[in-house]
Write a protein that holds these residues in place. Structure first.
Motif, PDB file in Angstrom:
ATOM      1  N   ARG A 418       0.962  -1.226  -0.090  1.00 22.53           N
ATOM      2  CA  ARG A 418      -0.205  -0.023   0.041  1.00 22.53           C
ATOM      3  C   ARG A 418       0.880   1.382   0.064  1.00 22.53           C
ATOM      4  O   ARG A 418       0.348   2.343  -0.489  1.00 22.53           O
ATOM      5  CB  ARG A 418      -0.850  -0.014   1.218  1.00 22.53           C
ATOM      6  CG  ARG A 418      -1.792  -1.159   1.035  1.00 22.53           C
ATOM      7  CD  ARG A 418      -2.844  -1.231   0.299  1.00 22.53           C
ATOM      8  NE  ARG A 418      -3.715   0.113   0.455  1.00 22.53           N
ATOM      9  CZ  ARG A 418      -4.688   0.200   1.348  1.00 22.53           C
ATOM     10  NH1 ARG A 418      -4.997  -1.060   1.763  1.00 22.53           N
ATOM     11  NH2 ARG A 418      -5.675   1.056   1.308  1.00 22.53           N
ATOM     12  N   LEU A 419       1.828   1.133   0.798  1.00 25.47           N
ATOM     13  CA  LEU A 419       3.125   2.427   0.612  1.00 25.47           C
ATOM     14  C   LEU A 419       3.492   2.663  -0.790  1.00 25.47           C
ATOM     15  O   LEU A 419       3.712   3.653  -1.172  1.00 25.47           O
ATOM     16  CB  LEU A 419       4.113   1.989   1.606  1.00 25.47           C
ATOM     17  CG  LEU A 419       4.990   3.172   1.945  1.00 25.47           C
ATOM     18  CD1 LEU A 419       4.439   4.518   2.316  1.00 25.47           C
ATOM     19  CD2 LEU A 419       6.029   2.809   2.824  1.00 25.47           C
ATOM     20  N   MET A 420       3.829   1.461  -1.341  1.00 22.93           N
ATOM     21  CA  MET A 420       4.265   1.505  -2.893  1.00 22.93           C
ATOM     22  C   MET A 420       3.180   2.140  -3.609  1.00 22.93           C
ATOM     23  O   MET A 420       3.585   3.194  -4.672  1.00 22.93           O
ATOM     24  CB  MET A 420       4.795   0.305  -3.289  1.00 22.93           C
ATOM     25  CG  MET A 420       5.313   0.204  -4.804  1.00 22.93           C
ATOM     26  SD  MET A 420       6.829   1.163  -4.709  1.00 22.93           S
ATOM     27  CE  MET A 420       7.889  -0.055  -3.758  1.00 22.93           C
ATOM     28  N   ALA A 421       2.127   1.678  -3.290  1.00 24.74           N
ATOM     29  CA  ALA A 421       0.838   2.426  -4.382  1.00 24.74           C
ATOM     30  C   ALA A 421       0.748   3.711  -4.111  1.00 24.74           C
ATOM     31  O   ALA A 421       0.575   4.601  -5.077  1.00 24.74           O
ATOM     32  CB  ALA A 421      -0.472   1.531  -3.962  1.00 24.74           C
ATOM     33  N   LEU A 422       0.876   4.327  -3.041  1.00 29.69           N
ATOM     34  CA  LEU A 422       0.918   5.729  -2.397  1.00 29.69           C
ATOM     35  C   LEU A 422       1.847   6.489  -3.199  1.00 29.69           C
ATOM     36  O   LEU A 422       1.594   7.341  -3.747  1.00 29.69           O
ATOM     37  CB  LEU A 422       0.847   5.820  -0.833  1.00 29.69           C
ATOM     38  CG  LEU A 422       0.658   7.219  -0.402  1.00 29.69           C
ATOM     39  CD1 LEU A 422      -0.472   8.069  -0.877  1.00 29.69           C
ATOM     40  CD2 LEU A 422       0.936   7.340   1.140  1.00 29.69           C
TER      41      LEU A 422
END
Length: 447
Positions: A418-422
């Motif tokens: 999710r951090l990568m997607a952000l």
């Protein structure tokens, strides 16, 4: 290219002291040096051309049947057996350039032992031969009967010879100052001629007085085909070595054009002939290299290719001119766009006096207006936090370190994916984002 020929082939088999006349040429068209020396003293060159004297080669016109390439030599032996006084196995044979089975063509024959001895001697001297050419050859080709007649007066073997090439074959006869000839007392040339009565292209050996003996009929023509019959002024050329021009003109009662031996050797090397055939044939790789070298030489310097060279030069110049014109047009369009940007900046923001980098200066002016009006910009912390909250509502901020246009945010509550997607979402909106141990480094992109 090193072009060479034995000075006196009647002297027998070559030895280390045998003398050759040679010409050195960078392109096969112009001589850079020439001389005569023993085998061991020849200049070095990768492309060596051996020129066979006219009296060494006999010529035979025949219709070669359609046989496989591997059986061509056997077919030639059978067809020439009755024409030759020597055993065909003792002779080296070669076909005219571009010939194919089923055509009427010329076949060159010469003493194989003598030729092999010279090839081996040159190879032992570090000058391996890559091509073998005749000094004269029949001027008819491809089965045609027409062609020019070339007379060449030259000094060879301590004697002066007149060699003639015509559509009927090649013939060599000696010239003498005393008005006599080895061919008889009368001549079809007239009462003042020194050639003798039988100077025709009829059945006779082209070897003259050489020790190899007669090879038999060289043309199969009757004695009615005389030298004068073939000497149409419009298609006849007379050449002579400068050292014997006076003698040749006196004997023949004919004006000769000067042709130094070096120029004659160059003329021979420029022909399409290559007698290195059958058992003397070069390897396929060597032939391919030779063809490439000859092709490049022809394209670079041959007079026949001069229009092509001019056309190629014109094409290159036209292409360069077109490229330069296109570059000038593109440069003009780019300058027009840059001028339009500068005008837009100065029209929108009249306070900007000196324009150095219009896009950067315009971004600065827009940022200044946004700050003055209270409008959020991508460089403001509020804009960054609002986007994070809208994209990942479950994210929590553990720490915030903000400077103008750059923030270091401690993000918690998000798994790695999710951090990568952000990161990807913020990058798509114009921020430069990188992560380091759960910390997001966010920087607004410059203009």
């Amino acid at each position: 290219m090193l072009i060479l020929t034995p000075t006196n082939f009647s002297a027998g088999m070559p030895t280390s002291t045998s003398v050759l006349d040679w010409v050195l040429s960078p392109n096969g068209q112009v001589a850079s040096d020439h001389g005569g020396c023993a085998l061991a003293l020849l200049p070095a060159d990768d492309d060596v051309v051996l020129v066979l004297p006219p009296r060494l080669v006999s010529w035979h016109r025949l219709a070669l049947p359609k046989v496989a390439s591997a059986r061509v030599r056997a077919a030639l032996d059978g067809m020439l057996e009755d024409r030759l006084l020597n055993d065909p196995a003792e002779l080296h044979l070669a076909l005219e350039p571009g010939s194919r089975p089923g055509q009427t063509l010329w076949v060159a024959a010469c003493n194989k032992a003598w030729l092999m001895a010279w090839l081996q001697a040159l190879e032992a001297a570090g000058r391996p031969v890559s091509r073998i050419v005749p000094a004269l050859w029949p001027t008819s080709a491809g089965g045609s009967e027409g062609g020019e007649t070339v007379h060449w007066a030259h000094d060879e073997g301590n004697r002066v010879w007149l060699s003639t090439a015509s559509p009927l074959g090649v013939r060599s006869i000696p010239l003498r100052e005393n008005g006599s000839s080895t061919f008889g007392a009368t001549s079809r040339f007239g009462a003042d001629s020194r050639f003798g009565a039988d100077s025709s292209f009829g059945p006779a050996s082209t070897f003259g007085d050489s020790g190899f003996g007669s090879l038999g009929s060289s043309t199969g023509r009757g004695p009615e085909h005389t030298l004068t019959a073939a000497s149409d002024p419009a298609t006849t050329s007379w050449y002579a070595d400068p050292s014997i021009t006076a003698l040749a003109e006196q004997v023949c009662n004919q004006r000769f054009d000067l042709m130094p031996p070096a120029d004659w050797l160059l003329r021979c090397a420029q022909s399409d002939w290559n007698l290195a055939q059958f058992d003397l044939r070069l390897s396929s790789g060597a032939r391919r290299t030779q063809r490439m070298r000859q092709g490049w030489r022809q394209l670079a310097v041959a007079p026949a290719w001069k229009p092509a060279r001019w056309a190629l030069a014109a094409l290159v110049l036209t292409t360069l001119a077109g490229v330069n014109a296109l570059a000038w047009k593109e440069r003009s369009v780019l300058q027009a766009k840059q001028q339009a940007i500068r005008q837009t900046l100065q029209t929108t923001f009249p306070d900007v006096g000196l324009v150095l980098d219009a896009p950067v200066q315009m971004q600065r002016e827009l940022t200044r207006l946004q700050q003055a009006s209270g409008t959020l910009s991508p460089q403001d912390l509020e804009g960054m936090l609002a986007f994070i909250a809208a994209t990942e509502p479950g994210a929590s901020l553990a720490s915030i370190n903000f400077l103008t246009g750059e923030a270091r945010l401690g993000i918690g509550g998000l798994p790695e994916d999710r951090l990568m997607a952000l990161q990807q979402a913020m990058a798509a909106r114009g921020w430069q984002v990188s992560s380091d141990s759960g910390m997001l480094n966010v920087q607004a992109k410059g203009p």
